[in-house]
Design a protein around this motif. Structure first.
Motif, PDB file in Angstrom:
ATOM      1  N   LYS A  85       8.706  47.781-107.143  1.00  0.00           N
ATOM      2  CA  LYS A  85       9.186  49.137-106.844  1.00  0.00           C
ATOM      3  C   LYS A  85       8.323  49.859-105.805  1.00  0.00           C
ATOM      4  CE  LYS A  85       9.545  51.899-110.410  1.00  0.00           C
ATOM      5  NZ  LYS A  85       9.822  52.908-111.448  1.00  0.00           N
ATOM      6  N   LYS A  86       7.015  49.832-105.950  1.00  0.00           N
ATOM      7  CA  LYS A  86       6.136  50.565-105.029  1.00  0.00           C
ATOM      8  C   LYS A  86       6.230  49.999-103.607  1.00  0.00           C
ATOM      9  CE  LYS A  86       1.412  52.146-104.463  1.00  0.00           C
ATOM     10  NZ  LYS A  86       0.057  52.149-104.989  1.00  0.00           N
ATOM     11  N   GLU A  87       6.188  48.666-103.487  1.00  0.00           N
ATOM     12  CA  GLU A  87       6.279  48.034-102.165  1.00  0.00           C
ATOM     13  C   GLU A  87       7.643  48.263-101.532  1.00  0.00           C
ATOM     14  OE1 GLU A  87       5.546  44.338-103.963  1.00  0.00           O
ATOM     15  OE2 GLU A  87       3.475  44.185-103.221  1.00  0.00           O
ATOM     16  N   PRO A  95      10.586  57.498-101.662  1.00  0.00           N
ATOM     17  CA  PRO A  95      10.179  57.119-103.026  1.00  0.00           C
ATOM     18  C   PRO A  95      11.376  56.741-103.895  1.00  0.00           C
ATOM     19  CG  PRO A  95      10.059  59.488-102.750  1.00  0.00           C
ATOM     20  CD  PRO A  95      10.382  58.921-101.404  1.00  0.00           C
ATOM     21  N   ILE A  96      11.145  55.802-104.776  1.00  0.00           N
ATOM     22  CA  ILE A  96      12.165  55.420-105.758  1.00  0.00           C
ATOM     23  C   ILE A  96      11.759  56.063-107.075  1.00  0.00           C
ATOM     24  CG2 ILE A  96      13.233  53.518-107.008  1.00  0.00           C
ATOM     25  CD1 ILE A  96      12.614  51.751-104.566  1.00  0.00           C
ATOM     26  N   THR A  97      12.548  57.017-107.515  1.00  0.00           N
ATOM     27  CA  THR A  97      12.221  57.764-108.731  1.00  0.00           C
ATOM     28  C   THR A  97      13.084  57.270-109.880  1.00  0.00           C
ATOM     29  OG1 THR A  97      13.798  59.469-108.116  1.00  0.00           O
ATOM     30  CG2 THR A  97      11.510  59.825-107.473  1.00  0.00           C
ATOM     31  N   SER A  98      12.695  56.185-110.444  1.00  0.00           N
ATOM     32  CA  SER A  98      13.428  55.602-111.561  1.00  0.00           C
ATOM     33  C   SER A  98      12.423  55.117-112.590  1.00  0.00           C
ATOM     34  CB  SER A  98      14.292  54.437-111.089  1.00  0.00           C
ATOM     35  OG  SER A  98      14.874  53.789-112.186  1.00  0.00           O
ATOM     36  N   SER A  99      12.793  55.211-113.849  1.00  0.00           N
ATOM     37  CA  SER A  99      11.895  54.747-114.911  1.00  0.00           C
ATOM     38  C   SER A  99      12.038  53.243-115.158  1.00  0.00           C
ATOM     39  CB  SER A  99      12.193  55.511-116.197  1.00  0.00           C
ATOM     40  OG  SER A  99      13.521  55.261-116.612  1.00  0.00           O
TER      41      SER A  99
END
Length: 138
Positions: A85-87, A95-99
Motif C-alpha cells: 500500500k505505501k509503495e 495517499p491510499i486511505t483504506s484500512s
C-alpha cells in the motif's frame, strides 16, 4: 336434562396454551431464518467492500499511470514487481486511505502491455479478500 351451552363465550385454558405453544414453535423457526440471513448479509457486505476497494485502486492506476511511469519509477523499476500500500501510494502520487491490506503486482504481458493484479485483504478477517486485474497500455 341438558344444559344449553350456546351462551358460553371465550376460550378454555387448554386452547390458549396450545395456541401459545404453536406460536412459539413457528416464531422459533422464523428466528433462525432471520439469524442466518443477517449473517449472510454481513458476509456479503464485507466482500463487497473489499471488491469496491480493489476496483477503486484499479481505476486510480488506469487514470494515473502509464507504462513509462511504472518502468522508470524508482519504486518499481524492473518488472515483475510487487508493491504494498505505501509503495503503491508513492507510485500513484496520492495517499491510499483504506484500512485494508492492499498490494499490486505489475508484470509484462503480451503486446507491450503491463498486467496489474490488485489484491485487497481485510486485516480483521483474512478470509475476506478480493483480486482484480487490469492492463496499462499507454
Amino acid at each position: 336434562m341438558g344444559i344449553k351451552l350456546d351462551e358460553e363465550k371465550g376460550l378454555t385454558l387448554l386452547e390458549v396454551l396450545l395456541s401459545i405453544v404453536l406460536l412459539v414453535i413457528i416464531l422459533t423457526s422464523f428466528a433462525s431464518f432471520f439469524t442466518q440471513s443477517a449473517m449472510f448479509v454481513k458476509k456479503n457486505e464485507d466482500k463487497l467492500s473489499t471488491t469496491q476497494t480493489a476496483q477503486q485502486i484499479v481505476n486510480q492506476i488506469e487514470v494515473s499511470l502509464s507504462k513509462n511511469d511504472v518502468k522508470t519509477s524508482s519504486v518499481c523499476g524492473t518488472l515483475p514487481c510487487l508493491l504494498e500500500k505505501k509503495e503503491l501510494s508513492n507510485l500513484l502520487g496520492s495517499p491510499i486511505t483504506s484500512s485494508f491490506n492492499i498490494s499490486a503486482k505489475f508484470a509484462d504481458s503480451v503486446e507491450g502491455l503491463i498486467r496489474v493484479k490488485v489484491s485487497v485483504t481485510d486485516i480483521k478477517n483474512p478470509e475476506n479478500s478480493s483480486e482484480t486485474f487490469t492492463y496499462i497500455r499507454r
